[in-house]
Design a protein around this motif. Structure first.
Motif, PDB file in Angstrom:
ATOM      1  N   GLN A 413      42.147  29.909  42.574  1.00  0.00           N
ATOM      2  CA  GLN A 413      41.801  31.205  42.497  1.00  0.00           C
ATOM      3  C   GLN A 413      42.303  31.857  43.763  1.00  0.00           C
ATOM      4  OE1 GLN A 413      41.809  34.154  40.425  1.00  0.00           O
ATOM      5  NE2 GLN A 413      40.140  33.430  39.439  1.00  0.00           N
ATOM      6  N   ILE A 414      42.655  33.113  43.668  1.00  0.00           N
ATOM      7  CA  ILE A 414      43.074  33.891  44.991  1.00  0.00           C
ATOM      8  C   ILE A 414      42.232  35.046  44.909  1.00  0.00           C
ATOM      9  CG2 ILE A 414      44.758  34.996  46.362  1.00  0.00           C
ATOM     10  CD1 ILE A 414      46.850  32.977  45.030  1.00  0.00           C
ATOM     11  N   ARG A 415      41.588  35.488  45.846  1.00  0.00           N
ATOM     12  CA  ARG A 415      40.660  36.508  45.939  1.00  0.00           C
ATOM     13  C   ARG A 415      40.778  37.443  47.200  1.00  0.00           C
ATOM     14  NH1 ARG A 415      36.060  35.653  42.533  1.00  0.00           N
ATOM     15  NH2 ARG A 415      35.903  33.426  41.834  1.00  0.00           N
ATOM     16  N   ILE A 416      40.759  38.626  47.081  1.00  0.00           N
ATOM     17  CA  ILE A 416      40.566  39.782  48.112  1.00  0.00           C
ATOM     18  C   ILE A 416      39.299  40.293  48.137  1.00  0.00           C
ATOM     19  CG2 ILE A 416      41.670  41.804  48.986  1.00  0.00           C
ATOM     20  CD1 ILE A 416      44.418  40.696  47.788  1.00  0.00           C
ATOM     21  N   ASP A 417      38.826  40.221  49.168  1.00  0.00           N
ATOM     22  CA  ASP A 417      37.296  40.945  49.212  1.00  0.00           C
ATOM     23  C   ASP A 417      36.394  40.356  47.948  1.00  0.00           C
ATOM     24  OD1 ASP A 417      38.237  42.283  51.397  1.00  0.00           O
ATOM     25  OD2 ASP A 417      38.235  44.288  50.457  1.00  0.00           O
ATOM     26  N   GLY A 418      36.636  39.103  47.818  1.00  0.00           N
ATOM     27  CA  GLY A 418      35.761  38.429  46.668  1.00  0.00           C
ATOM     28  C   GLY A 418      36.318  38.750  45.278  1.00  0.00           C
ATOM     29  N   GLN A 419      37.192  39.627  45.087  1.00  0.00           N
ATOM     30  CA  GLN A 419      37.804  39.982  43.629  1.00  0.00           C
ATOM     31  C   GLN A 419      38.980  38.988  43.538  1.00  0.00           C
ATOM     32  OE1 GLN A 419      37.886  44.326  44.427  1.00  0.00           O
ATOM     33  NE2 GLN A 419      37.897  44.244  42.449  1.00  0.00           N
ATOM     34  N   PRO A 420      38.930  38.201  42.236  1.00  0.00           N
ATOM     35  CA  PRO A 420      40.212  37.678  41.769  1.00  0.00           C
ATOM     36  C   PRO A 420      41.155  38.575  41.678  1.00  0.00           C
ATOM     37  CG  PRO A 420      38.254  37.165  40.318  1.00  0.00           C
ATOM     38  CD  PRO A 420      37.846  38.067  41.209  1.00  0.00           C
ATOM     39  N   ILE A 421      42.471  38.343  42.217  1.00  0.00           N
ATOM     40  CA  ILE A 421      43.520  39.185  42.392  1.00  0.00           C
ATOM     41  C   ILE A 421      44.074  39.436  40.819  1.00  0.00           C
ATOM     42  CG2 ILE A 421      44.168  38.811  44.540  1.00  0.00           C
ATOM     43  CD1 ILE A 421      46.583  36.890  43.345  1.00  0.00           C
ATOM     44  N   GLN A 422      43.728  38.491  39.941  1.00  0.00           N
ATOM     45  CA  GLN A 422      44.152  38.364  38.449  1.00  0.00           C
ATOM     46  C   GLN A 422      43.331  39.567  37.761  1.00  0.00           C
ATOM     47  OE1 GLN A 422      44.743  34.134  38.196  1.00  0.00           O
ATOM     48  NE2 GLN A 422      46.039  34.817  36.442  1.00  0.00           N
ATOM     49  N   SER A 423      42.311  39.928  38.320  1.00  0.00           N
ATOM     50  CA  SER A 423      41.405  41.037  37.700  1.00  0.00           C
ATOM     51  C   SER A 423      41.694  42.374  37.929  1.00  0.00           C
ATOM     52  CB  SER A 423      39.926  40.635  37.935  1.00  0.00           C
ATOM     53  OG  SER A 423      39.668  40.754  39.208  1.00  0.00           O
ATOM     54  N   VAL A 424      42.683  42.606  38.981  1.00  0.00           N
ATOM     55  CA  VAL A 424      42.901  43.840  39.315  1.00  0.00           C
ATOM     56  C   VAL A 424      44.425  44.086  39.031  1.00  0.00           C
ATOM     57  CG1 VAL A 424      41.225  43.727  41.244  1.00  0.00           C
ATOM     58  CG2 VAL A 424      43.810  43.269  41.709  1.00  0.00           C
ATOM     59  N   SER A 425      44.888  45.519  38.957  1.00  0.00           N
ATOM     60  CA  SER A 425      45.953  45.859  38.658  1.00  0.00           C
ATOM     61  C   SER A 425      47.147  45.568  39.538  1.00  0.00           C
ATOM     62  CB  SER A 425      46.252  47.308  38.569  1.00  0.00           C
ATOM     63  OG  SER A 425      45.852  48.029  39.247  1.00  0.00           O
ATOM     64  N   LEU A 426      48.414  45.169  39.337  1.00  0.00           N
ATOM     65  CA  LEU A 426      49.452  44.788  40.534  1.00  0.00           C
ATOM     66  C   LEU A 426      49.606  46.090  41.183  1.00  0.00           C
ATOM     67  CD1 LEU A 426      52.023  43.210  38.095  1.00  0.00           C
ATOM     68  CD2 LEU A 426      50.595  42.177  39.431  1.00  0.00           C
TER      69      LEU A 426
END
Length: 596
Positions: A413-426
Motif C-alpha cells: 500500500q502507498i499512503r499520503i498523509d495516511g490515506q491510501p492513494i487508491q482511495s482518492v481520485s487521480l
C-alpha cells in the motif's frame, strides 16, 4: 491495441458495433436513410413515366392514363409532363436533404469518435503506451476515422439505394410480367453471391492495408522526431530506404486488395448483360405477340437498366465499405481497451496536504519484462527529502510511477498523509505531486504557455517568480521575446539545461506539497546542475521532495538516502551514516569522488 482477426470479426459485425456506438445518432440515421429511400423512389419514377408516355402515344384514348379520366392524348401528355416536373423536383430536394444529413452525420460521428478515442486513450495505463507506437495510435485516431467518414459521406447512401432499387423495381416487374421479372432477376443471386465472395476475400486484405498505414505513420513520426540523430549519423539514405520499404509494403497491400475488388466489376457486368438481354429479347417477343403492352415493355427495358447497371457500382461501394469496416474495427478496439488503473473514487486528499508519503511492503512486476520491486517499505515525513540511488533498472523510477498511479502495485500500500492513494481520485492525487523528469517534454507554444501548463490561470508575476526560483528567469529575460518566445516542437529551440529549468519552474508554479525529481540533473551541465541545486535548497522547505539521482553529490543534504538494487532497498540513512556503514553507498561514493 489488439487488431481483431478479420476471419473472426466480419465486416458486418464491425458495422453492428458501429451502429451500437452510434445509437445516440439514431434520429439522424433514420432521417438520412428515409431521404435516401425517397430520393431513389423518385429517381426510378421517370422510367415508369417514359413507359406510360409510350403507351399514350401508341394507344391514345385507350391508354392506361385515359382510364384515369384524361380523355385526349394531349391531356395525358400534359399531365405526364407535370408529374415529371414534380418528380424531378422531389428527387432534387431529397438528394439535397440526404447529402446534408449524411455528410453532417459523417462529420459529427468522426469528430465524436476521434474525441472519444483520444479521451479513452488518456485514461489507459502507461503500459499501453509503452507497448505500442505513437504512429499506430495517430493512424487510428486520424486516418482510420477519416476512412469511416469517407464511407458515411457517400457509401452508406449508395448501399441503401441499391437495396431500394432492387425492391422497388422488382415490385414493378412482378406487377407487369412475372416471367420477365424472373428472367431479369436471375443474375441478382450471382451478383449478391459475388459481392459476399469478394467481401470475404477483401476483408483480410483491407485489414492488412490499415495495419500498413499504421506502420508507415509510425515510421514517419519516428524519423521526423529523430531527425537530428539521423543527420548526425549521416543515415538519411538508409532511413529513406526504410521509409520506401514501408511505403512499398503499403502499396503492395493496397495492390492485393485492388486486384480482388477490380475483378468484381467484369464478372458482374456479364451477369447484368444476361439479365438485360433476357428482358430485351423475351419482352420484345411478348410485345410483338400482343401478350405484353408496348408501354409496359418500354418500362421493363428501362427499369432493367435501372435495376442492373447500378449494381456495377457495388464493387466500389463494397471496396469503400471494407476499408471503412477495417478502420472501424481498429477504432472500436481502441475504445474497448480496458482501463486497469481505475479512477472510481470521488474522494480527495484531505486538505491541506501535508506531504507525508509512506510505502508499505510495496511490490510490483512489469508484465512484459518481469522487472519490478519487491516488498519495499519506506516512510517520508512531511517536509523531508528522500533520495533514491542505484543502478539503472533497480526499481527507483518504478516507485515514482506507482506513487503517481501510472500503475497499481500488486502488493502493499502507498499512503499520503495516511490515506491510501487508491482511495482518492487521480486528479486529487496528481494535483498534489509535481514531477520533473529527466526527459523533459515541452509542448509546442510559448515559454509562458509551457510554464503555466499546470496552472492555466497563473499571472505573469507568478510565472516570473517561479522562473526565478528555478533560476530560469535570467535566460528567459535575455530572449528577444521573453515569455512569448516559441519553444518549438518538444522544445527543440532551447538547450537541454534551459528545458530542464523550465520543467522545474513549471512544477514549482503548480506549488505541489510533494515534488518528485526523476534524475532531473543527470543530463545537464555543471552550471545548470549547480543552479538546480540552489533552487532545491530554497524550495525544499515545507515541501516533501523525492529525488532520483546518479550523481551522489546532488543528494548529500537529503534527510534520507535509500540505496535500491534488484527491486529492494539495501540500506538507508543520512549521507554520513551510509559512509560510515561502508556499504554499497560508500563504495559508489568513493568511485564518484575518485577515492576508489
Amino acid at each position: 491495441m489488439t487488431e481483431s482477426s478479420p476471419h473472426t470479426t466480419s465486416s458486418f459485425a464491425a458495422l453492428g458495433r458501429l451502429l451500437k456506438y452510434a445509437r445516440g445518432y439514431r434520429r439522424q440515421i433514420i432521417a438520412a436513410t428515409t431521404c435516401s429511400i425517397i430520393n431513389k423512389l423518385f429517381d426510378i419514377a421517370p422510367e415508369i413515366l417514359i413507359g406510360i408516355a409510350i403507351d399514350v402515344v401508341v394507344n391514345k384514348e385507350e391508354s392506361f392514363v385515359a382510364g384515369l379520366g384524361f380523355e385526349t392524348a394531349q391531356e395525358q401528355i400534359t399531365i405526364l409532363a407535370v408529374l415529371t416536373f414534380f418528380i424531378w423536383a422531389g428527387e432534387s430536394i431529397f438528394e439535397y436533404l440526404f447529402q446534408i444529413l449524411w455528410r453532417n452525420l459523417a462529420q459529427r460521428l468522426q469528430s465524436d469518435l476521434r474525441q472519444d478515442a483520444y479521451e479513452h486513450a488518456q485514461k489507459l495505463d502507461m503500459s499501453f503506451f509503452e507497448a505500442r507506437s505513437s504512429g499506430q495510435l495517430v493512424a487510428t485516431m486520424n486516418d482510420d476515422v477519416n476512412q469511416l467518414e469517407r464511407f458515411l459521406d457517400g457509401g452508406a447512401n449508395a448501399m441503401i439505394q441499391v437495396v431500394v432499387t432492387v425492391v422497388a423495381v422488382g415490385a414493378v416487374f412482378f406487377v407487369l410480367s412475372p416471367l420477365i421479372a424472373l428472367l431479369a432477376f436471375t443474375p441478382i443471386p450471382l451478383i449478391i453471391w459475388g459481392a459476399f465472395y469478394f467481401q470475404r476475400k477483401a476483408g483480410p486484405l483491407y485489414a492488412d492495408v490499415r495495419e500498413k498505414v499504421g506502420d508507415l505513420s509510425s515510421r514517419l513520426a519516428n524519423n521526423l522526431g529523430g531527425i537530428a540523430t539521423i543527420k548526425s549519423f549521416t543515415a538519411e539514405n538508409r532511413e529513406a530506404e526504410r521509409l520506401k520499404a514501408s511505403s512499398e509494403a503499403y502499396v503492395d497491400a493496397n495492390r492485393r486488395a485492388i486486384r480482388i475488388s477490380s475483378a468484381f466489376i467484369p464478372v458482374i457486368r456479364m451477369a447484368i448483360l444476361a439479365g438485360f438481354l433476357a428482358t430485351f429479347t423475351v419482352g420484345g417477343m411478348m410485345a410483338l405477340e400482343g401478350s405484353l403492352n408496348v408501354g409496359a415493355y418500354g418500362v421493363l427495358v428501362f427499369l432493367t437498366q435501372r435495376l442492373l447497371w447500378p449494381l456495377t457500382g457495388l464493387a466500389e461501394v463494397i471496396d469503400l465499405f471494407e476499408r471503412a469496416m477495417a478502420s472501424t474495427r481498429r477504432i472500436l478496439d481502441l475504445l474497448a481497451e480496458p482501463v486497469h488503473v481505475r479512477d472510481d473514487s470521488g474522494q480527495t486528499l484531505e486538505q491541506p496536504v501535508k506531504g507525508e508519503v509512506t510505502f508499505e511492503g510495496v511490490s510490483f512486476r512489469y508484465p512484459s519484462s518481469g522487472a519490478g520491486i519487491d516488498d519495499i517499505s519506506v516512510a517520508i515525513p512531511a517536509g523531508n527529502t528522500l533520495a533514491l540511488v542505484g543502478a539503472t533498472g533497480s526499481g527507483k523510477s518504478t516507485l515514482i510511477k506507482l506513487l503517481l498511479r501510472f500503475y497499481d502495485p500488486t502488493g502493499g500500500q502507498i499512503r499520503i498523509d495516511g490515506q491510501p492513494i487508491q482511495s482518492v481520485s487521480l486528479k486529487s492525487l496528481r494535483e498534489a505531486i509535481g514531477l520533473v523528469s529527466q526527459d523533459v517534454y515541452l509542448f509546442e507554444g510559448s515559454i509562458r504557455d509551457n510554464l503555466a501548463y499546470g496552472s492555466p490561470g497563473a499571472s505573469d508575476e507568478q510565472i516570473i517568480e517561479a522562473a526565478k526560483t528555478a533560476e530560469a528567469w535570467s535566460f528567459i529575460e535575455a530572449l528577444p521575446e521573453g515569455l512569448a518566445t516559441a519553444v518549438g516542437e518538444r522544445g527543440v529551440r532551447l538547450s537541454g539545461g534551459q528545458r530542464q529549468r523550465l520543467s522545474l519552474a513549471r512544477a514549482l508554479l503548480k506549488d505541489p506539497p510533494i515534488l518528485v525529481l526523476d534524475e532531473a540533473t543527470s543530463a545537464v551541465d555543471n552550471e545548470t546542475e549547480a543552479a538546480i541545486q540552489r533552487s532545491l535548497k530554497r524550495i525544499g522547505h515545507n515541501r516533501t521532495v523525492i529525488m532520483i539521482a546518479h550523481r551522489l553529490s546532488t543528494i548529500v543534504d537529503a534527510d534520507t538516502i535509500a540505496v535500491v538494487a534488484g527491486g529492494r532497498i539495501l540500506e538507508s540513512g543520512r549521507h554520513e551514516e551510509l559512509l560510515e556503514n561502508n556499504g554499497p553507498y560508500s563504495a559508489q561514493w568513493r568511485v564518484q569522488t575518485g577515492q576508489a
